[in-house]
Scaffold this active site. Structure first.
Site, PDB file in Angstrom:
ATOM      1  NE  ARG A  82      -4.146  -1.758   0.202  1.00 29.33           N
ATOM      2  CZ  ARG A  82      -4.181  -2.895  -0.484  1.00 29.33           C
ATOM      3  NH1 ARG A  82      -3.165  -3.227  -1.264  1.00 29.33           N
ATOM      4  NH2 ARG A  82      -5.226  -3.697  -0.394  1.00 29.33           N
ATOM      5  CD  GLU A  92      -2.446   7.446   0.406  1.00 33.35           C
ATOM      6  OE1 GLU A  92      -3.392   8.130   0.812  1.00 33.35           O
ATOM      7  OE2 GLU A  92      -2.558   6.245   0.093  1.00 33.35           O
ATOM      8  CG  HIS A 134      -3.055  -1.731  -7.468  1.00 41.80           C
ATOM      9  ND1 HIS A 134      -3.627  -1.106  -6.391  1.00 41.80           N
ATOM     10  CD2 HIS A 134      -2.820  -3.006  -7.062  1.00 41.80           C
ATOM     11  CE1 HIS A 134      -3.737  -1.942  -5.379  1.00 41.80           C
ATOM     12  NE2 HIS A 134      -3.257  -3.110  -5.770  1.00 41.80           N
TER      13      HIS A 134
END
Length: 335
Positions: free
Chosen positions: A246, A272, A293
């Site tokens: 993440r 992020e 991703h």
């Protein structure tokens, strides 16, 4: 024949089409009484009717939250089989309080992520991207015997941050290569790390000793910003940070400065926010490879998720229990 449980699909309609193709949908219909259409909104009259009898939900990306209000309309619901990895987005404390059994395809989804990570580790150690860029600019081959002594996959050091399902699989894949593997995970002692094929070490020691660090830590309150500016500063010049976990686990501002300055390289499948603003400096940084991703299941890899879910449905319907259950005492550590 034993009675087939009443089941329903709960996910985004596009997810259902991509993951549960006609053959998989047919098999699911043989294992269960498949009720209604794909549920994308639990608030509709049709969804309320389906929920009133459903015993098993097969969920996927885009599933709405299973909160207390939804569960109140699903008195017979006893199990959830998730066709992807993390269940954090749709399972709520009410599910655990109700004692609903939960299975996830995280182990199946770990396979392509680990494969992506292995490929990026080997390419990073070989310095393929900077070499290709220099070759394109020079249009001539340099002296192959005068390369960086840090270049290559012979006994370089790889640091694995967290022994998650993916982290463990990456370590297993690395066994085929002559690389030294370090592991930091506060829940894994040195003996278990050795059994996995790695050397257990502290967090700062891992960053100070590694040529490549690969992040496999779930995003929890305690892990937000875990890969700090101080840890990044410990990486030797020319090292690479790989993140398939993440984006918020890494101090992205600090990483951006290190990468823009040319000291570090980064392979980021997550950021992020998940899609960086168009003017973010990482987009133009030659030392950063940013992918959308895609390390997780894509294309034909989605079939593996369907197969894993169908196996879990078969087991549960036969009273055998889940092979990949999510125990309540581990729910706080889920990615």
């Amino acid at each position: 024949m034993p009675r087939r449980p009443v089941a329903a699909l709960a996910m985004d309609a596009g997810t259902a089409d991509a993951v549960l193709k006609p053959a998989a949908r047919q098999r699911l219909g043989e294992l269960t009484e498949l009720a209604g259409p794909v549920l994308t909104d639990f608030g509709t009259a049709e969804a309320r009717h389906v929920l009133s009898t459903v015993e098993l939900l097969v969920t996927g990306w885009g599933c709405p939250p299973l909160d207390a209000a939804v569960l109140a309309r699903a008195p017979e619901l006893r199990a959830v089989v998730h066709t992807a990895g993390s269940v954090r987005g749709h399972l709520t404390p009410a599910c655990w309080a109700r004692g609903i059994e939960v299975s996830t395809a995280a182990a199946a989804n770990a396979v392509p992520v680990a494969e992506y990570t292995l490929a990026m580790i080997l390419l990073a150690n070989k310095q393929v991207l900077p070499a290709a860029r220099a070759y394109r600019q020079r249009r001539a081959r340099g002296d192959l015997l005068l390369t960086d002594p840090q270049l290559g996959n012979h006994r370089n050091t790889v640091g694995i941050l967290s022994a998650s399902l993916i982290g463990r699989r990456v370590i297993a894949l690395l066994r085929a290569h002559e690389l030294r593997v370090l592991l930091h995970d506060p829940y894994v002692d040195e003996a278990e790390a050795a059994a996995l094929g790695a050397v257990g070490t502290g967090l700062t020691e891992l960053f100070a000793a590694s040529d490549v660090v690969s992040v496999h830590t779930p995003l929890l309150p305690a892990t937000r910003g875990l890969v700090s500016a101080e840890l990044l500063a410990l990486l030797r010049d020319g090292s690479t940070l790989i993140n398939t976990a993440r984006g918020a686990v890494v101090d992205q501002a600090a990483l951006t400065e290190e990468v823009r300055g040319g000291r570090l390289r980064a392979v980021l499948d997550v950021t992020e926010p998940e899609v960086l603003p168009p003017d973010h400096p990482l987009w133009e940084c030659e030392n950063a490879l940013i992918t959308p991703h895609l390390a997780g299941s894509q294309g034909n890899e989605l079939d593996r998720l369907a197969e894993a879910a169908l196996q879990e449905v078969r087991r549960w319907s036969a009273g055998e229990g889940f092979a990949h259950a999510v125990p309540p005492d581990r729910k706080e550590l889920l990615a």
